[in-house]
Design a protein around this motif. Structure first.
Motif, short mmCIF file in Angstrom:
data_model
loop_
_atom_site.label_atom_id
_atom_site.label_comp_id
_atom_site.label_asym_id
_atom_site.label_seq_id
_atom_site.Cartn_x
_atom_site.Cartn_y
_atom_site.Cartn_z
N GLU A 109 -103.64 31.92 -25.60
CA GLU A 109 -104.22 31.01 -25.96
C GLU A 109 -105.64 31.46 -25.38
O GLU A 109 -105.87 32.20 -24.46
N THR B 106 -106.27 19.74 -24.14
CA THR B 106 -104.50 19.94 -24.17
C THR B 106 -104.43 18.90 -23.91
O THR B 106 -104.51 18.15 -22.96
N SER C 133 -103.21 31.43 -30.67
CA SER C 133 -103.52 29.91 -30.99
C SER C 133 -104.96 29.95 -30.42
O SER C 133 -105.13 30.37 -29.24
N ARG D 181 -102.12 24.06 -30.79
CA ARG D 181 -100.52 24.83 -30.78
C ARG D 181 -99.14 24.55 -30.45
O ARG D 181 -98.00 25.26 -30.89
N ASP E 276 -96.16 26.36 -31.82
CA ASP E 276 -94.68 26.61 -31.49
C ASP E 276 -93.36 26.34 -32.44
O ASP E 276 -92.18 26.65 -32.59
#
Length: 204
Positions: A44, A12, A7, A17, A21
């Motif tokens: 990451e 954040t 990713s 991401r 997932d």
């Protein structure tokens, strides 16, 4: 089976991401349904930005980056997701795959995906991402997934599948390629097998 997720999201939480997932979950569910056990490792790239830059300057991968490259290249399958910047993949995403040997992903099943603010950038999947992994000789699944801001929570319409349906289809395609690919032995297994063969030798 080993599935690695790369990713290139920078924030954040990150929609990149989140998409990664969901794709990993879809592939894992399909593989488990086929009777496989699956381990998933998420990389990451933002945490490796300094190491990647150092690699370009010195020509050597720092230990942490070297370990990640080894994980990616030895996986049974790869999910690669990038945000779209200036109508292309992010510089961090491209830089990471630039430090991987050109033949290291040969034949590896890969699912490509991207996130962006508008659906107008969706062709980045076919014009930029797919050619990149074709150059790396990877086996890219037919369905690539692009998620624009309006796709989250959308069920699609009569002409276009919604994001959840596209995620499931792409995950299923990746799982099918992973399951069909001949198992690659771990190098440590090869060493152990060689040691057993040598131990069985008898010299007169």
């Amino acid at each position: 089976m080993k599935l690695t997720v790369v990713s290139a999201g920078l924030s954040t939480p990150s929609s990149t991401r989140l998409l990664a997932d969901r794709l990993a979950e879809a592939a894992r569910d399909e593989l488990v349904g086929r009777g496989h056990t699956v381990s998933i490792e998420v990389v990451e790239l933002r945490a490796l930005a300094g190491d990647i830059a150092n690699h370009f300057v010195t020509g050597f991968a720092p230990p942490r980056l070297a370990a990640v490259i080894d994980t990616v290249t030895r996986s049974d399958g790869l999910i690669a997701v990038t945000p779209v910047f200036t109508a292309s993949y992010s510089g961090l995403f491209k830089s990471f795959f630039d430090v991987i040997a050109p033949d290291a992903l040969t034949g590896q099943p890969v699912l490509i995906a991207a996130t962006g603010g508008t659906a107008r950038h969706s062709l980045v999947l076919e014009h930029v991402l797919r050619p990149l992994f074709a150059y790396l000789r990877a086996a890219v699944v037919p369905t690539a997934v692009y998620a624009a801001s309006e796709d989250w929570g959308s069920g699609g319409d009569e002409y276009t599948d919604g994001l959840p349906a596209r995620v499931r289809r792409a995950g299923g395609e990746l799982a099918a390629l992973m399951a069909a690919r001949p198992h690659r032995a771990d190098p440590e297994d090869d060493v152990m097998a060689l040691e057993r063969q040598l131990a069985d030798l008898r010299f007169d």
